[in-house]
Design a protein around this motif. Structure first.
Motif, PDB file in Angstrom:
ATOM      1  N   GLU A 281       0.824  -1.208   0.000  1.00  0.00           N
ATOM      2  CA  GLU A 281       0.000   0.000   0.000  1.00  0.00           C
ATOM      3  C   GLU A 281       0.864   1.266   0.000  1.00  0.00           C
ATOM      4  OE1 GLU A 281      -3.370   2.251   2.782  1.00  0.00           O
ATOM      5  OE2 GLU A 281      -2.650   0.247   3.319  1.00  0.00           O
ATOM      6  N   ILE A 282       1.938   1.255   0.802  1.00  0.00           N
ATOM      7  CA  ILE A 282       2.791   2.440   0.895  1.00  0.00           C
ATOM      8  C   ILE A 282       3.763   2.528  -0.274  1.00  0.00           C
ATOM      9  CG2 ILE A 282       4.692   3.471   2.225  1.00  0.00           C
ATOM     10  CD1 ILE A 282       3.198   2.696   4.765  1.00  0.00           C
ATOM     11  N   LEU A 283       4.398   1.420  -0.633  1.00  0.00           N
ATOM     12  CA  LEU A 283       5.417   1.450  -1.677  1.00  0.00           C
ATOM     13  C   LEU A 283       4.849   1.813  -3.042  1.00  0.00           C
ATOM     14  CD1 LEU A 283       7.742  -1.586  -0.785  1.00  0.00           C
ATOM     15  CD2 LEU A 283       7.925   0.818  -0.107  1.00  0.00           C
ATOM     16  N   THR A 284       3.605   1.429  -3.314  1.00  0.00           N
ATOM     17  CA  THR A 284       3.000   1.776  -4.610  1.00  0.00           C
ATOM     18  C   THR A 284       2.730   3.276  -4.725  1.00  0.00           C
ATOM     19  OG1 THR A 284       0.832   1.189  -3.681  1.00  0.00           O
ATOM     20  CG2 THR A 284       1.928  -0.469  -5.049  1.00  0.00           C
ATOM     21  N   LYS A 285       2.676   3.967  -3.598  1.00  0.00           N
ATOM     22  CA  LYS A 285       2.405   5.407  -3.604  1.00  0.00           C
ATOM     23  C   LYS A 285       3.690   6.237  -3.567  1.00  0.00           C
ATOM     24  CE  LYS A 285      -2.012   4.778  -1.206  1.00  0.00           C
ATOM     25  NZ  LYS A 285      -2.780   5.073   0.042  1.00  0.00           N
ATOM     26  N   MET A 286       4.835   5.583  -3.548  1.00  0.00           N
ATOM     27  CA  MET A 286       6.117   6.279  -3.484  1.00  0.00           C
ATOM     28  C   MET A 286       6.831   6.238  -4.825  1.00  0.00           C
ATOM     29  SD  MET A 286       7.708   4.951   0.154  1.00  0.00           S
ATOM     30  CE  MET A 286       9.306   5.673  -0.272  1.00  0.00           C
ATOM     31  N   ASP A 287       7.296   7.382  -5.285  1.00  0.00           N
ATOM     32  CA  ASP A 287       8.138   7.397  -6.474  1.00  0.00           C
ATOM     33  C   ASP A 287       9.437   6.654  -6.174  1.00  0.00           C
ATOM     34  OD1 ASP A 287       6.285   8.900  -7.841  1.00  0.00           O
ATOM     35  OD2 ASP A 287       7.241  10.821  -7.355  1.00  0.00           O
ATOM     36  N   VAL A 288      10.049   6.096  -7.187  1.00  0.00           N
ATOM     37  CA  VAL A 288      11.270   5.329  -6.973  1.00  0.00           C
ATOM     38  C   VAL A 288      12.379   6.210  -6.400  1.00  0.00           C
ATOM     39  CG1 VAL A 288      12.202   5.693  -9.303  1.00  0.00           C
ATOM     40  CG2 VAL A 288      12.794   3.612  -8.028  1.00  0.00           C
ATOM     41  N   THR A 289      12.361   7.498  -6.739  1.00  0.00           N
ATOM     42  CA  THR A 289      13.389   8.402  -6.206  1.00  0.00           C
ATOM     43  C   THR A 289      13.146   8.762  -4.743  1.00  0.00           C
ATOM     44  OG1 THR A 289      12.137  10.246  -7.159  1.00  0.00           O
ATOM     45  CG2 THR A 289      14.010   9.418  -8.419  1.00  0.00           C
ATOM     46  N   ASP A 290      11.973   8.394  -4.199  1.00  0.00           N
ATOM     47  CA  ASP A 290      11.698   8.613  -2.775  1.00  0.00           C
ATOM     48  C   ASP A 290      12.287   7.504  -1.912  1.00  0.00           C
ATOM     49  OD1 ASP A 290      10.285  10.988  -3.155  1.00  0.00           O
ATOM     50  OD2 ASP A 290       8.404   9.927  -3.521  1.00  0.00           O
ATOM     51  N   VAL A 291      12.779   6.451  -2.546  1.00  0.00           N
ATOM     52  CA  VAL A 291      13.362   5.334  -1.801  1.00  0.00           C
ATOM     53  C   VAL A 291      14.746   5.741  -1.300  1.00  0.00           C
ATOM     54  CG1 VAL A 291      14.156   2.931  -1.923  1.00  0.00           C
ATOM     55  CG2 VAL A 291      12.083   3.633  -3.141  1.00  0.00           C
ATOM     56  N   TRP A 292      15.018   5.424  -0.074  1.00  0.00           N
ATOM     57  CA  TRP A 292      16.299   5.751   0.547  1.00  0.00           C
ATOM     58  C   TRP A 292      17.445   5.115  -0.239  1.00  0.00           C
ATOM     59  CZ3 TRP A 292      18.557   3.158   5.449  1.00  0.00           C
ATOM     60  CH2 TRP A 292      19.608   3.924   5.954  1.00  0.00           C
ATOM     61  N   GLY A 293      18.382   5.916  -0.697  1.00  0.00           N
ATOM     62  CA  GLY A 293      19.533   5.403  -1.430  1.00  0.00           C
ATOM     63  C   GLY A 293      19.399   5.475  -2.938  1.00  0.00           C
ATOM     64  N   ILE A 294      18.213   5.871  -3.428  1.00  0.00           N
ATOM     65  CA  ILE A 294      17.999   5.989  -4.871  1.00  0.00           C
ATOM     66  C   ILE A 294      17.984   7.474  -5.228  1.00  0.00           C
ATOM     67  CG2 ILE A 294      16.517   5.455  -6.829  1.00  0.00           C
ATOM     68  CD1 ILE A 294      17.711   2.996  -5.508  1.00  0.00           C
ATOM     69  N   GLY A 295      19.057   7.955  -5.823  1.00  0.00           N
ATOM     70  CA  GLY A 295      19.155   9.365  -6.191  1.00  0.00           C
ATOM     71  C   GLY A 295      18.468   9.654  -7.510  1.00  0.00           C
ATOM     72  N   SER A 296      18.499  10.918  -7.905  1.00  0.00           N
ATOM     73  CA  SER A 296      17.806  11.333  -9.123  1.00  0.00           C
ATOM     74  C   SER A 296      18.440  10.716 -10.370  1.00  0.00           C
ATOM     75  CB  SER A 296      17.830  12.862  -9.244  1.00  0.00           C
ATOM     76  OG  SER A 296      19.158  13.351  -9.234  1.00  0.00           O
TER      77      SER A 296
END
Length: 421
Positions: free
Chosen positions: A174-189
């Motif tokens: 539920e939470i991960l589907t609402k997060m952009d991949v760049t919002d993941v800790w360690g994933i930069g632009s």
């Protein structure tokens, strides 16, 4: 179980703690020399004020909407951070301060007595608010990365109101589907753009990837991130924040400087900062870059940088300062209004595994540097310094909107007056 506790717009929130008159007003905080906006309180966000925008460009807009502007009050922020961390420390078995406004919590024995993580998160938030006046978001997860994702949801996704928990596959999806991949800790632009081209646009799609395949395409860090998103803990406190591979200290001046003495004083201060950071992470530098520049908006832009190699890797402040003295005449140019300068330490190596040189004698004085660090730790940074640092302070940064040092200066301690009834 892990948790991440993170203050909401920490700098802006800290400005409101001891000033009730701005508690319900939009507040922004500026970077060094009042250059750019670095913090925007939730009320100011409704005005669509962008972060990292130069202050002079939106000064009129801020005035038009009665936005309160503050210079960065680092002394106040550091003290409030310490108070916040002291409160948080009571609620877990293991506490790791990750930055000035966020920390990880690990629960082992505590997990046995906690029935409702959402309720427990609200208890933490209430305690921090009651004892420091700072609003925080709390996220729980079975790994540090999931705790970070839950914290993102707690603060930025609707329906969570400051606390989010990822403790099942359903809540994770539920939470991960609402997060952009760049919002993941360690994933930069930059990495996020590559993943987007592969069709991986949100955190849940990243979690569905094969960890080994992601390692082959990218790195072990991405492999661990994918594993952590699937509930497999791969990080420990030592890996959460690794030693820096390069250490820089740079700053623009509050006022333009045009004399060699002041420039040398500023560069020596940067040498002291770099040396202190090197010793803190027990590293040595083989090479430094020393630079100074005028403003790019000047009619004749000037920038000069020089590399200086040490015969023996060092972390001694006095040795780095001597390098500044040796190159200052090559960097300085008459009639130039210098706007910025700095020093960067490169090619770092651990002091634990240093290869000694049979023919070169080190100039380092470890016991002197240890004494320097201990004095400054006890009495405050700058209590003891090199004489050259004090030749001039005209280059100190500008803070025109600085609030009082409510907790670190006697003259600024708040006074409460109660009128007789």
């Amino acid at each position: 179980m892990y948790a991440l506790v993170d203050a909401v717009a920490f700098y802006a929130s800290a400005e409101k703690v001891f000033d009730p008159s701005i508690r319900f007003k939009p507040v922004v905080v500026l970077t060094n020399n009042d250059g750019c906006i670095c913090a925007v309180c939730p009320i100011a966000r409704r005005l669509n004020i962008p972060k990292f925008q130069p202050y002079f460009k939106i000064k009129h807009y801020l005035t038009q909407h009665n936005v309160v502007v503050r210079s960065s009050n680092y002394e106040l922020y550091a003290d409030l951070s310490e108070r916040m961390m002291t409160v948080i420390n009571r609620f877990c078995d293991d506490h790791y301060v990750y930055s000035i406004d966020e920390s990880f919590l690990r629960f082992t024995g505590f997990s046995k007595i906690i029935d409702d993580w959402t309720c427990y998160g609200n208890t933490i938030r209430q305690a921090v608010w009651r004892e420091t006046g700072l609003p925080v978001g709390v996220g729980f997860g079975s790994t540090p990365t999931l705790a970070k994702a839950a914290n993102h949801a707690a603060k930025k996704l609707p329906g969570y109101n400051g606390v989010a928990v990822i403790d099942s596959d359903l809540s994770r999806q539920e939470i991960l589907t609402k997060m952009d991949v760049t919002d993941v800790w360690g994933i930069g632009s930059r990495l996020g753009k590559k993943l987007t081209l592969m069709g991986i646009k949100n955190a849940w799609q990243l979690a569905e990837q094969n960890p080994k395949a992601m390692r082959r395409m990218f790195s072990v860090v991405v492999e661990r991130t994918v594993s952590e998103l699937n509930g497999v803990a791969c990080l420990n406190w030592d890996e959460v924040k690794q030693n820096k591979k390069e250490i820089f200290s740079t700053r623009s001046f509050g006022e333009r400087i045009s004399d060699v003495t002041t420039l040398k004083s500023a560069l020596t201060t940067h040498a002291a900062i770099v040396g202190r950071k090197l010793r803190k992470q027990r590293s040595l530098t083989k090479r430094i870059v020393i630079f100074a520049a005028s403003s790019p908006h000047e009619e004749s832009y000037y920038k000069k940088s020089l590399l200086y190699d040490f015969p023996i890797p060092t972390s001694d402040t006095s040795v780095i300062a001597k390098a500044v003295s040796r190159v200052i005449d090559d960097i300085f140019k008459p009639n130039v209004r210098f706007y910025r300068c700095g020093i960067g330490a490169m090619e770092l190596e651990s002091e634990l595994y240093q290869q000694a040189d049979m023919f070169a004698v080190s100039e380092d004085k470890p016991k002197l540097m240890q004494s320097l660090d201990e004095v400054n730790k006890r009495y405050g940074v700058g209590a003891l310094s090199l004489g050259c640092e004090r030749l001039s302070q005209n280059w100190n940064m500008k803070r025109a909107f600085l609030s009082p040092h409510y907790t670190t200066r006697w003259s600024d301690i708040p006074i409460i007056r109660c009128d007789d009834i």
